[in-house]
Motif scaffolding. Structure first.
Motif, mmCIF file in Angstrom:
data_model
loop_
_atom_site.group_PDB
_atom_site.id
_atom_site.type_symbol
_atom_site.label_atom_id
_atom_site.label_comp_id
_atom_site.label_asym_id
_atom_site.label_seq_id
_atom_site.Cartn_x
_atom_site.Cartn_y
_atom_site.Cartn_z
ATOM 1 N N ASP A 114 0.817 -1.204 0.000
ATOM 2 C CA ASP A 114 0.000 0.000 0.000
ATOM 3 C C ASP A 114 0.858 1.266 0.000
ATOM 4 O O ASP A 114 0.494 2.275 -0.616
ATOM 5 N N GLU A 115 2.019 1.209 0.662
ATOM 6 C CA GLU A 115 2.910 2.369 0.652
ATOM 7 C C GLU A 115 3.554 2.544 -0.719
ATOM 8 O O GLU A 115 3.726 3.674 -1.189
ATOM 9 N N ARG A 116 3.896 1.438 -1.352
ATOM 10 C CA ARG A 116 4.462 1.535 -2.694
ATOM 11 C C ARG A 116 3.456 2.139 -3.662
ATOM 12 O O ARG A 116 3.798 2.994 -4.480
ATOM 13 N N ARG A 117 2.208 1.715 -3.553
ATOM 14 C CA ARG A 117 1.171 2.272 -4.426
ATOM 15 C C ARG A 117 0.964 3.760 -4.168
ATOM 16 O O ARG A 117 0.746 4.532 -5.098
ATOM 17 N N LEU A 118 1.048 4.170 -2.897
ATOM 18 C CA LEU A 118 0.900 5.591 -2.567
ATOM 19 C C LEU A 118 2.001 6.420 -3.227
ATOM 20 O O LEU A 118 1.724 7.460 -3.839
ATOM 21 N N LEU A 119 3.242 5.964 -3.125
ATOM 22 C CA LEU A 119 4.353 6.702 -3.729
ATOM 23 C C LEU A 119 4.197 6.752 -5.249
ATOM 24 O O LEU A 119 4.391 7.805 -5.867
ATOM 25 N N GLN A 120 3.855 5.621 -5.854
ATOM 26 C CA GLN A 120 3.685 5.581 -7.306
ATOM 27 C C GLN A 120 2.574 6.522 -7.761
ATOM 28 O O GLN A 120 2.725 7.243 -8.760
ATOM 29 N N GLN A 121 1.479 6.526 -7.037
ATOM 30 C CA GLN A 121 0.342 7.375 -7.409
ATOM 31 C C GLN A 121 0.724 8.852 -7.347
ATOM 32 O O GLN A 121 0.401 9.637 -8.248
ATOM 33 N N ARG A 122 1.415 9.262 -6.285
ATOM 34 C CA ARG A 122 1.773 10.668 -6.146
ATOM 35 C C ARG A 122 2.744 11.110 -7.229
ATOM 36 O O ARG A 122 2.627 12.213 -7.780
ATOM 37 N N VAL A 123 3.718 10.260 -7.570
ATOM 38 C CA VAL A 123 4.667 10.610 -8.629
ATOM 39 C C VAL A 123 3.944 10.751 -9.959
ATOM 40 O O VAL A 123 4.213 11.677 -10.737
ATOM 41 N N ARG A 124 2.999 9.863 -10.240
ATOM 42 C CA ARG A 124 2.234 9.956 -11.495
ATOM 43 C C ARG A 124 1.386 11.217 -11.540
ATOM 44 O O ARG A 124 1.260 11.865 -12.576
ATOM 45 N N GLU A 125 0.780 11.565 -10.416
ATOM 46 C CA GLU A 125 -0.086 12.743 -10.378
ATOM 47 C C GLU A 125 0.704 14.027 -10.626
ATOM 48 O O GLU A 125 0.189 14.965 -11.243
ATOM 49 N N ILE A 126 1.921 14.074 -10.148
ATOM 50 C CA ILE A 126 2.727 15.292 -10.291
ATOM 51 C C ILE A 126 3.185 15.488 -11.727
ATOM 52 O O ILE A 126 3.240 16.614 -12.235
ATOM 53 N N GLY A 127 3.507 14.394 -12.418
ATOM 54 C CA GLY A 127 3.939 14.516 -13.808
ATOM 55 C C GLY A 127 5.398 14.912 -13.930
ATOM 56 O O GLY A 127 6.251 14.402 -13.206
ATOM 57 N N ASN A 128 5.682 15.851 -14.838
ATOM 58 C CA ASN A 128 7.071 16.169 -15.186
ATOM 59 C C ASN A 128 7.597 17.453 -14.558
ATOM 60 O O ASN A 128 8.534 18.041 -15.066
ATOM 61 N N ASP A 129 7.013 17.890 -13.465
ATOM 62 C CA ASP A 129 7.464 19.107 -12.796
ATOM 63 C C ASP A 129 8.511 18.742 -11.742
ATOM 64 O O ASP A 129 8.170 18.276 -10.653
ATOM 65 N N PRO A 130 9.817 18.938 -12.037
ATOM 66 C CA PRO A 130 10.858 18.518 -11.083
ATOM 67 C C PRO A 130 10.711 19.171 -9.714
ATOM 68 O O PRO A 130 10.873 18.506 -8.691
ATOM 69 N N GLU A 131 10.425 20.465 -9.686
ATOM 70 C CA GLU A 131 10.349 21.156 -8.395
ATOM 71 C C GLU A 131 9.252 20.568 -7.524
ATOM 72 O O GLU A 131 9.444 20.369 -6.316
ATOM 73 N N GLU A 132 8.110 20.263 -8.122
ATOM 74 C CA GLU A 132 7.023 19.658 -7.358
ATOM 75 C C GLU A 132 7.366 18.231 -6.942
ATOM 76 O O GLU A 132 7.002 17.783 -5.843
ATOM 77 N N LEU A 133 8.086 17.505 -7.800
ATOM 78 C CA LEU A 133 8.527 16.157 -7.438
ATOM 79 C C LEU A 133 9.444 16.189 -6.227
ATOM 80 O O LEU A 133 9.314 15.366 -5.308
#
Length: 373
Positions: A114-133
């Motif tokens: 569940d923690e892995r899915r949370l991290l994956q979901q947040r990275v996908r939602e942010i997209g290609n914005d390095p500063e936000e990542l």
């Protein structure tokens, strides 16, 4: 209630992390010593209090009397793996005890699904914005580890120039914009000769990109004189680039550190002491030292992306952080390499922190549109 010892004390696989620095190897431990050392470290991580022989005998079904456990703990103390604080009957791990636990006794770091899915979901939602990542990754690491999440933006010198732009701001000032593969951008203000037309600038910038795009900033800094020496330029822009190359294509001196989770790490028992809290804030204010601690002495190309390194206590070679541990891993944005990690007291859940840092480093390194299973 008795808690049984987990089966398979050490999962004998090559650990997906590496040591930042190791002291001279100590004498090998026998099986009983390894078992007791592992239980003391795990118990101290859980309770934040000295661990006694009666506590271990009650909590774990290990088939040993308190007296036998106490004798083994005394042996481990003599060898430097445990310490005996004040007049307490219990023991606490030393830096060597933690190091041995991380290197040889700890289960392989593995993140809960569940923690892995949370991290994956947040990275996908942010997209290609390095500063936000960077901002979100430090926040998540801090929240999930209850420690301090940190990230170093990639070294621009290792990044590949995608394009150079010159944006006029006035008749005599312009902003150089360097776009580096992976979404990184650097801007620098420069003085221009007066009277330059936009058309003149566009022509010269096109020639500069033709000669320099596709090279790393380090390569451009070293070779731009001979790459540009034959360009005809009545605007003076090429000469400006040559004159300013050490600054334009250099590594920024500051502004690379991002961190999140100070509210979590301040809740740890170790940071209820004013001196430890003071050392933490002194470290966060010293960016040069923080970069040194996070990057270590190895170059970006020397460390495998996504493989964590652990530096424990005095291994950090800095009095301010001799009671801290630092877990880091390299990540890659385009061709540029940065560092992400967690800072906390030496009493940290190493298995969990290693898993978190490694997963986040790999996610930051993955193309956003890549399918994540």
């Amino acid at each position: 209630m008795r808690v049984p010892v987990r089966s398979g004390q050490v999962r004998r696989r090559k650990p997906p992390y590496r040591v930042a620095r190791k002291d001279d190897p100590a004498a090998p431990l026998n099986e009983r010593e390894r078992q007791i050392l592992r239980l003391v470290v795990e118990s101290f991580i859980d309770t934040a209090g000295p661990v006694g022989s009666h506590f271990l005998a009650r909590r774990y079904s290990i088939g040993l009397s308190p007296a036998s456990i106490r004798n083994t703990m005394s042996d481990l103390e003599e060898m430097g793996y445990l310490d005996h604080p004040y007049t307490s009957a219990g023991r606490v791990p030393t830096d060597l005890g933690y190091r041995t636990f991380v290197d040889a006794l700890m289960d392989v770091p593995e993140l809960a699904p569940d923690e892995r899915r949370l991290l994956q979901q947040r990275v996908r939602e942010i997209g290609n914005d390095p500063e936000e990542l960077w901002r979100e990754s430090t926040r998540l690491l801090g929240q999930l580890s209850r420690l301090l999440g940190v990230v170093l933006t990639p070294r621009l010198s290792t990044g590949v120039l995608e394009r150079l732009e010159v944006v006029p701001l006035s008749s005599t000032r312009a902003m150089f914009v360097l776009s580096v593969r992976g979404g990184l951008v650097r801007t620098i203000l420069v003085e221009l000769a007066s009277g330059l037309s936009r058309r003149d600038l566009e022509l010269v910038v096109a020639l500069l990109n033709e000669r320099l795009a596709g090279l790393t900033l380090a390569a451009i800094r070293q070779s731009c004189h001979w790459r540009l020496r034959d360009l005809e330029d009545r605007t003076g822009l090429v000469q400006l680039v040559l004159d300013e190359a050490p600054t334009l294509f250099s590594e920024p001196n500051e502004g690379r550190v991002r961190f999140g989770g100070t509210q979590y790490i301040m809740g740890q028992p170790e940071f209820q002491q004013p001196e430890e809290l003071r050392n933490l804030f002194l470290l966060l204010e010293d960016e040069e030292e923080l970069v040194r601690l996070l990057e270590g002495t190895e170059g970006p190309e020397d460390v495998e992306v996504g493989r964590a390194q652990v530096s424990i206590g005095r291994e950090n070679c800095d009095e301010k952080v001799e009671r801290f541990s630092i877990v880091t891993a390299r990540y890659r944005l385009g061709d540029a390499v940065g560092t992400i990690g967690v800072i906390g007291p030496t009493r940290m859940d190493y298995r969990r922190v290693l898993a978190l840092v490694q997963e986040m480093a790999l996610l930051l390194s993955r193309p956003i549109d890549e399918t994540v299973n």
